[in-house]
Motif scaffolding. Structure first.
Motif, PDB file in Angstrom:
ATOM      1  N   PHE B 328       0.699  -1.168  -0.086  1.00 15.40           N
ATOM      2  CA  PHE B 328      -0.050  -0.181   0.098  1.00 15.40           C
ATOM      3  C   PHE B 328       0.847   1.385  -0.101  1.00 15.40           C
ATOM      4  O   PHE B 328       0.716   2.292  -0.875  1.00 15.40           O
ATOM      5  N   LEU B 423      -2.767 -10.454   0.444  1.00  8.65           N
ATOM      6  CA  LEU B 423      -2.319 -10.701  -0.884  1.00  8.65           C
ATOM      7  C   LEU B 423      -2.907  -9.957  -1.815  1.00  8.65           C
ATOM      8  O   LEU B 423      -2.408  -9.635  -3.069  1.00  8.65           O
ATOM      9  N   SER B 427      -1.610  -7.544  -4.950  1.00 12.46           N
ATOM     10  CA  SER B 427      -1.873  -7.729  -6.433  1.00 12.46           C
ATOM     11  C   SER B 427      -2.346  -6.414  -6.812  1.00 12.46           C
ATOM     12  O   SER B 427      -1.841  -5.913  -8.093  1.00 12.46           O
ATOM     13  N   LEU B 428      -3.121  -5.626  -6.005  1.00  9.41           N
ATOM     14  CA  LEU B 428      -3.639  -4.108  -6.549  1.00  9.41           C
ATOM     15  C   LEU B 428      -2.382  -3.205  -6.307  1.00  9.41           C
ATOM     16  O   LEU B 428      -2.302  -2.432  -7.407  1.00  9.41           O
ATOM     17  N   ILE B 430       0.724  -3.975  -7.361  1.00  8.51           N
ATOM     18  CA  ILE B 430       1.372  -4.078  -8.502  1.00  8.51           C
ATOM     19  C   ILE B 430       0.515  -3.454  -9.956  1.00  8.51           C
ATOM     20  O   ILE B 430       0.945  -2.711 -10.575  1.00  8.51           O
ATOM     21  N   GLU B 445       6.068  -6.643  -6.491  1.00  8.10           N
ATOM     22  CA  GLU B 445       5.836  -8.036  -6.828  1.00  8.10           C
ATOM     23  C   GLU B 445       6.607  -9.034  -6.007  1.00  8.10           C
ATOM     24  O   GLU B 445       5.913  -9.940  -5.790  1.00  8.10           O
ATOM     25  N   TRP B 448       4.223  -9.328  -3.274  1.00  9.87           N
ATOM     26  CA  TRP B 448       2.977 -10.210  -3.524  1.00  9.87           C
ATOM     27  C   TRP B 448       3.515 -11.730  -3.469  1.00  9.87           C
ATOM     28  O   TRP B 448       2.683 -12.559  -3.092  1.00  9.87           O
ATOM     29  N   ARG B 449       4.806 -12.044  -3.997  1.00 11.20           N
ATOM     30  CA  ARG B 449       5.130 -13.217  -3.931  1.00 11.20           C
ATOM     31  C   ARG B 449       5.429 -14.042  -2.608  1.00 11.20           C
ATOM     32  O   ARG B 449       5.065 -14.724  -2.250  1.00 11.20           O
ATOM     33  N   ASP B 450       6.037 -13.019  -1.604  1.00 10.71           N
ATOM     34  CA  ASP B 450       6.268 -13.224  -0.220  1.00 10.71           C
ATOM     35  C   ASP B 450       4.940 -13.616   0.420  1.00 10.71           C
ATOM     36  O   ASP B 450       4.913 -14.513   1.253  1.00 10.71           O
ATOM     37  N   ASN B 451       3.958 -12.901   0.150  1.00  8.50           N
ATOM     38  CA  ASN B 451       2.763 -12.824   0.934  1.00  8.50           C
ATOM     39  C   ASN B 451       1.880 -14.472   0.513  1.00  8.50           C
ATOM     40  O   ASN B 451       1.111 -14.652   1.154  1.00  8.50           O
ATOM     41  N   ARG B 452       2.335 -14.853  -0.719  1.00  3.95           N
ATOM     42  CA  ARG B 452       1.792 -15.963  -1.239  1.00  3.95           C
ATOM     43  C   ARG B 452       1.822 -17.272   0.025  1.00  3.95           C
ATOM     44  O   ARG B 452       0.977 -18.383  -0.105  1.00  3.95           O
ATOM     45  N   LEU B 453       2.834 -17.105   0.519  1.00  2.76           N
ATOM     46  CA  LEU B 453       2.863 -18.023   1.549  1.00  2.76           C
ATOM     47  C   LEU B 453       1.971 -18.297   2.581  1.00  2.76           C
ATOM     48  O   LEU B 453       1.624 -19.358   3.289  1.00  2.76           O
ATOM     49  N   MET B 455      -1.011 -18.044   3.286  1.00  2.00           N
ATOM     50  CA  MET B 455      -2.233 -19.047   3.053  1.00  2.00           C
ATOM     51  C   MET B 455      -1.894 -20.713   3.307  1.00  2.00           C
ATOM     52  O   MET B 455      -2.771 -21.426   3.309  1.00  2.00           O
ATOM     53  N   ILE B 456      -0.582 -20.682   3.268  1.00  2.20           N
ATOM     54  CA  ILE B 456       0.027 -22.160   3.366  1.00  2.20           C
ATOM     55  C   ILE B 456       0.383 -22.774   4.657  1.00  2.20           C
ATOM     56  O   ILE B 456       0.091 -23.581   5.200  1.00  2.20           O
TER      57      ILE B 456
END
Lengths: 607, 607
Positions: B328, B423, B427-428, B430, B445, B448-453, B455-456
Motif C-alpha cells: 500500500f 495478498l 496484487s492491487l 502491482i 512483486e 506479492w510473492r512473499d505473501n503467497r506463503l 495461506m499455506i
C-alpha cells in the motif's frame, strides 16, 4: 479430461465450426484438415515448448552489449512454430497461407500457450503483419508482412513510452520527413524517428534475420510542435535492419538501439525492452533519426493500430485461460496422486486406515472445480469471440455487422475476465499443492507469476473497464448490449425447457436484468465521472454474467451428450459457476447502481 | 499516514493499552516505555531490514555441503534484533525480559515484517522458547529457553513430514529410549530419534551458535509399533549441537542433517529445509539416532505444540498484514508521483493540459483505498487479538476465560483473512504500478510473492476453515460465537447512536445474523461432511463480518477525533469496507446455507 478433447467438444459440438467449411473462404477445409492443424500444434507444443517452460524462467534473456542471448530452446521453438505455417494460418492460400478460420487458429495456438506461454512471441509477429495486410501499401505487404508470415522476420508493436504509459495521447516520439524526396521511397513515405519506446515485447533478439517494428509517432507541424492528443499519431514501419524493395537486407543497421531489458516477475521467456529510436547509437545514411516508412495517412496511426486490438486482446485472454488450464491440470494430477488425511465422519476416525488421495477432500474438490470452471469457461469464451471474428470476416453483411458490434462489447471481457479469474485459478493450483506448490520444484508458482502480467499488458484492467462502460455499452445507441442481451435471452429460453437447467436460466435472466439496470443507473446522472467511478466492479459483474451465459450455453450441449464422467464434470463446472460465482455480482453492482463515490471523492492527502 | 501513527492510534486511542499499566505485571511500564520499544524497533527495521529486502530475495540461502550461507545482512539483522531484547520482550524481568504486553510486542514486530518479512526468523525462536517456558522442566527452561531468549541460540518447530503434510496423525518419526538410564538425564528423558522433517523454517544456518529443534515424534510400543493418530505424538528437544546441563556445547554434533533446501517462490530470506534426524550422517555417542529430550508427558506432544499455535497464527496474520501495508505504501507513493492521463469529463478533454498524477484517477483511488482497508483493517484485527492474549494472561479470571474463548474463534480469521486479502492488496499494488509493478525494479512483486506463503504455512486456508466451522464455533456449546456476537452487538449499539455510522451498524447487524443463520444451516443435517463441504466460503464470510466489525469499532473512535485528513481517510476506509466488501458475504453464505454439495459430490473421474 485432456485439453484436446475439451477443445474438440467446444469447436465441433458447441460452436459447430464444421459449418464454416460451407463458406467459400474455407471450402477447401474439413474436420480432417482442422484436426491435422490441431494435431501438429499439440505435438510441437508438447515437444518444443512444454519441456522448456521452466528453463526460460530461470535463463532470462541476457544482453551482452551487442546481442540479446536467449536459450537454444527458444530458437528451436520459434523455428518449429514458423515451420508449422501457423504464422500465416489465416492468410490466403495464394500468398502461402492456410486460409484457416480464426477460430481454429486460436484453438491451435492455445496448445502453445498452455505448454509455455512466454516462449512463443508469434502473436505479435502475426498481429504486426496482419495490420500491414490491412493498412499497408502493396509493397509494404510484400516486403514486410510476407517475410513475417514466413518466419524470416519477426514483428513488434511499439506504442508505450516511459512518460506516457497507457496514455497514448502523450507520446512524444517524433517523425520528420526524411529529405525533400521523402514521399518517393517505394517502401512508403520515409521519415526520421526519434524517441523512446517502453514495454516492447520481443524488441531485440536473434531469433530472426530482422525485426520489423511498428511504431506510433507524431509528425510535427511546420513550427515543429507536436499535435496534442491522439489525433496527431501516425504509424511507421521501422525495421531493425534496412531492406530494399525486394526484401533483401541492405547491410545497413537502422538506428534502433536496445536501451534496457525489463526484469520481470514472470513471463520471462519473452524479452521485454526499452528501445531508443534515433538516438545516434547506429547512425544511418548520414542523417539523424531512425528511418521509418509511414503506413496509412498521417494522423491515422491509432486507428490502424486498433484494427488489430481485438485479436490481440483475445490472444491475451487465451493466454490467461491456458495458464489457468495448465495449473488446473497440474493440481488435478497432484491431487489424484498425493495421499494425505482421511475422510470426514466415522470413516475417517480410524488413524490406522491409510490416508486417502487429497482429491477426495471436499475443499480440494472445490479448488479443482473452481479452476475447471474458470479455465474451461474462459477457453469457451475466447473461442466464442474467435468465432465472432470469423463471422465478421465471412458472414452475411448483417451477421458480420452484428458480430463486429458483439465483439466490441465482448472484447474487454475476453481480455479481462481470464486475466483475473485464471490468475485466481493459478493461486488455487498452488493451494492444492500446499507447501510444494510454493516451491520451484512444481510448475504452478510459475503459472501464477506468468499470469499476473495479463491484467496489465494490452490495456490494463482499468482501461478495459473504462472501454466497456464508457464506450462499448453506449456505442451505436447501446446496440452491442442489446445484441448480447438477445443472445443471452435466447440461451435462457432454451435452457428453460430443460428441467435440470431451468433454475440456472432463471438466475441468468435475473443477472442480465441486473446488469442492464446497473448500466442505466451508472449513467443516470449523465456525468461520466459518476458512471466510471466504479467501472471495474461493473466489468467484474458484466464478466461473471457473460461467463454464466457461456457456461449455460455449453451446458445445453453437454446436457444432450451421452452419460459419461466428462458430461458429469462439465455440468458440475457449470453448476459451480451458477452456485458459487454468479451470486457475486450483487456486491459489484451495488456500488455501480448507487454511483458510489467513496473512492472517487477521497482527497489525495487522506490516504 | 505513516505506519507508526496508525499503530499509535490503534494502540492508544482504539485499544487504550495504557490501561494495561494498571495491572501488576505491567506496572513498571508507561506510554513512554512502550514508545521507546516502538521507536527502537522502527529504527532497527529501517536500518537493518528494509535496505536488504530485495537482497535476500536475490541471494537465496546456499548450502555449500557443510554450511548454509546467508547474506551478511541477515547476520546483522539477527544480531540487531537479538540485541534489542525483543526475543524476550514478553518474559519476566527477573530472567532478563521486559515484561512487555504482548500487544506492544506484536505491534513492535510489525515494523520488521513490513521492512523485510523474510529476514527475521525471530518468531520461531520466541515461539519455541515460550513453549519450553510453558511445558519444559526447570532445567530445560534454563538451558534451552533462556539461551534462545538471549539470541545465543535459535529455535525451530519440526512438525510436518514429507509423507504427512498437514496430517500430523500420520507422522512417522520414531523416538526410542536411549539406554536403560534414559530417564536419568538432567536435561530430560533421553531418546533416539529417526525420521524426516519437511518445511522446517530456519532449520539450518550459522546465525547462532546452536539450533534447538522442537520435534514431534512417536514413541513405539513394546512391539515396536507406532500408535496411530495424534494420541501417539510426543515432543522432544533435539539440539543441533549437544549441550551439557550448564548450557555449554559439549563439542558433539547431534545427528541432525540438512537433506535439502526448499527453493521457494518468495520469502527467500528465511531458509526452509528438509531435515534428516538420526540417519547416521553425524553418528553420536556410539548409537543410532539423533539425541532428543522429551518435553512433557508421552502422548502430550501435540497439546504442548498447540499451546503456541494461537500466537504463531497471529504472527502469520501480522506478517500478511504488513506485506499488505508495505505494498500500500509503495503504490501510494508511486501514484502520487506518477503523472499519466487526464481527468474524466470536460477538464480532461484538452490534450494540451499536462497529465495529472494517477492518484487522481477514480480507479487508482479505488485500488489504493481497498489496500488501505485491507491492510489497516488486518493490522487492527491482529492487535485486537494480541490484546486478547494479554487479557487471557493478566485479566480477571472471567475476563481471561472470555478472552481465551474469543481467541479460539478469532484465530482462524486472524490467520486466514490477512493471508487472503492482503495478498489481494499486493496484487492491487502491482496493478497501480502498471508494467513497472511487474518488474523487479519495484518492490511490489516481491511483496506479492512473499505473501503467497501465508495461506499455506501454519495451517492452510482449508485447515483454518475446518477448524473454524468444525470446532471453534461449536466448542463449549457455541460460547465463542455467542461472545463474539455480544461484542459485535455492543459495537453495533454504539454505532447506531452516530448518524454517520448508523447504516453501517445496521449492515453489520444483518451480516452477523446471516452468519449465525448460516452456521445453523450448515449443521442442520448433523452431518459434518455436509457442514464442512463449504467451510472455506463460510470462513470468508465470517472473516469479512469480523473485519466489518473491527472497522466499525475503529470508525467509532476515528469519528470522535478532530477533523483532519487522517480522520477522513480512516472513515473512508471503513466506508469502503461496508460498501464494497461486506456485501460479498451473501454469495459465500448462500452455498453454506444450502449445504451445497456440487463440489463434494463430484466423482474423481469427472474432473
Amino acid at each position: 479430461m485432456s485439453l484436446r478433447s475439451t477443445v474438440d467438444f467446444l469447436l465441433y459440438d458447441w460452436l459447430r465450426i464444421e459449418s464454416l467449411t460451407q463458406r467459400e473462404r474455407f471450402a477447401e477445409h474439413s474436420r480432417e484438415t482442422f484436426d491435422a492443424v490441431l494435431d501438429t500444434c499439440e505435438r510441437i507444443a508438447r515437444e518444443k515448448y512444454a519441456p522448456f517452460n521452466r528453463l526460460v524462467d530461470t535463463q532470462e534473456p541476457q544482453f551482452d552489449g551487442e546481442k540479446v542471448i536467449l536459450p537454444q530452446a527458444t530458437h528451436e521453438a520459434w523455428r518449429a512454430y514458423a515451420e508449422s505455417g501457423m504464422l500465416s494460418a489465416a492468410q490466403d492460400v495464394e500468398i502461402g497461407g492456410m486460409q484457416l478460420p480464426y477460430t481454429v487458429e486460436a484453438a491451435a495456438n492455445a496448445f502453445f500457450a498452455r505448454a509455455s506461454v512466454s516462449i512463443g512471441a508469434g502473436m505479435l509477429t502475426v498481429g504486426n503483419a496482419n495490420l500491414l495486410m490491412a493498412h499497408g501499401s502493396e509493397l509494404q505487404k510484400k516486403v514486410f508482412a510476407l517475410n513475417e508470415f514466413s518466419g524470416r522476420w519477426a514483428g513488434t508493436m511499439c506504442l508505450s513510452e516511459p512518460q506516457a504509459g497507457s496514455s497514448l495521447s502523450d507520446i512524444a516520439t517524433r517523425a520528420v520527413p526524411d529529405g525533400a524526396d521523402f514521399e518517393g521511397d517505394p517502401l512508403g513515405p520515409r521519415y526520421r524517428l526519434k524517441g523512446h519506446k517502453m514495454w516492447i515485447s520481443a524488441g531485440e533478439h536473434e531469433l530472426t534475420e530482422n525485426i520489423i517494428h511498428l511504431v506510433l509517432a507524431k509528425i510535427p507541424d511546420e513550427d515543429g510542435r507536436l499535435i496534442p492528443g491522439v489525433k496527431g499519431i501516425s504509424l511507421f514501419i521501422v525495421p531493425k535492419k534496412l531492406v530494399d524493395a525486394e526484401g533483401q537486407l541492405t547491410g545497413e543497421r537502422n538506428d534502433v538501439a536496445l536501451a534496457g531489458l525489463n526484469h520481470k516477475c514472470g513471463w520471462r521467456g519473452t524479452t521485454n525492452t526499452l528501445l531508443n529510436f534515433g538516438e545516434g547509437r547506429y547512425p544511418v545514411r548520414g542523417a539523424a533519426g531512425a528511418i521509418g516508412y509511414r503506413v496509412g495517412a498521417p494522423g491515422e496511426g491509432l486507428r490502424c493500430m486498433f484494427h488489430m486490438m481485438n485479436e490481440a486482446r483475445i490472444g491475451v485472454g487465451m493466454a490467461a485461460a491456458m495458464l489457468g488450464m495448465a495449473g488446473f491440470e497440474a493440481s488435478l494430477d497432484y491431487a489424484r496422486n498425493r495421499p494425505q488425511g482421511r475422510p470426514i465422519g466415522p470413516a475417517g476416525k480410524d488413524p490406522a486406515q491409510p490416508p486417502i488421495p487429497i482429491i477426495r477432500h471436499a475443499d480440494v474438490k472445490r479448488m479443482l472445480l473452481a479452476q475447471k470452471s474458470y479455465a474451461e469457461g474462459a477457453l469457451a469464451l475466447e473461442l466464442y469471440c474467435a468465432r465472432l471474428v470469423d463471422e465478421q470476416h465471412t458472414g452475411t453483411p448483417e451477421a458480420a455487422n452484428d458480430a463486429r458490434v458483439l465483439l466490441e462489447v465482448l472484447t474487454p471481457i475476453a481480455k479481462s475476465w481470464p486475466s483475473e479469474w485464471c490468475l485466481e485459478a493459478n493461486s488455487l493450483a498452488i493451494q492444492v499443492h500446499g507447501g510444494y506448490g510454493y516451491t520451484r520444484d512444481f510448475p504452478v508458482e510459475q503459472y501464477w507469476r506468468d499470469n499476473r502480467l495479463n491484467m496489465i499488458h494490452e490495456g490494463t484492467h482499468g482501461i478495459q473497464a473504462m472501454d466497456l462502460l464508457g464506450r462499448k455499452v453506449l456505442m451505436e445507441n447501446g446496440r452491442g448490449l442489446q445484441l448480447l442481451g438477445a443472445r443471452i435471452a435466447e440461451t435462457v429460453q432454451r435452457a428453460q425447457q430443460v428441467p435440470e437447467l431451468a433454475a440456472h436460466a432463471q438466475a441468468l435472466a435475473q443477472a442480465l436484468q441486473a446488469v442492464g439496470a446497473a448500466t442505466q443507473a451508472a449513467w443516470a446522472s449523465g456525468d461520466p465521472a459518476d458512471a466510471l467511478a466504479n467501472a471495474v466492479p461493473y466489468m467484474q459483474a458484466f464478466g461473471h454474467t457473460v461467463l454464466a451465459w457461456i457456461w449455460l450455453d455449453v451446458g445445453l450441449v453437454a446436457h444432450r451428450s451421452a452419460d459419461h464422467p466428462v458430461r458429469t464434470g462439465r455440468l458440475a463446472a457449470m453448476r459451480y459457476f451458477f452456485h458459487y460465482e454468479l451470486p457475486k455480482i450483487g456486491a459489484w453492482l451495488q456500488v455501480v447502481s448507487h454511483r458510489d463515490r467513496t473512492c472517487a471523492d477521497l482527497p489525495e492527502e487522506a490516504f
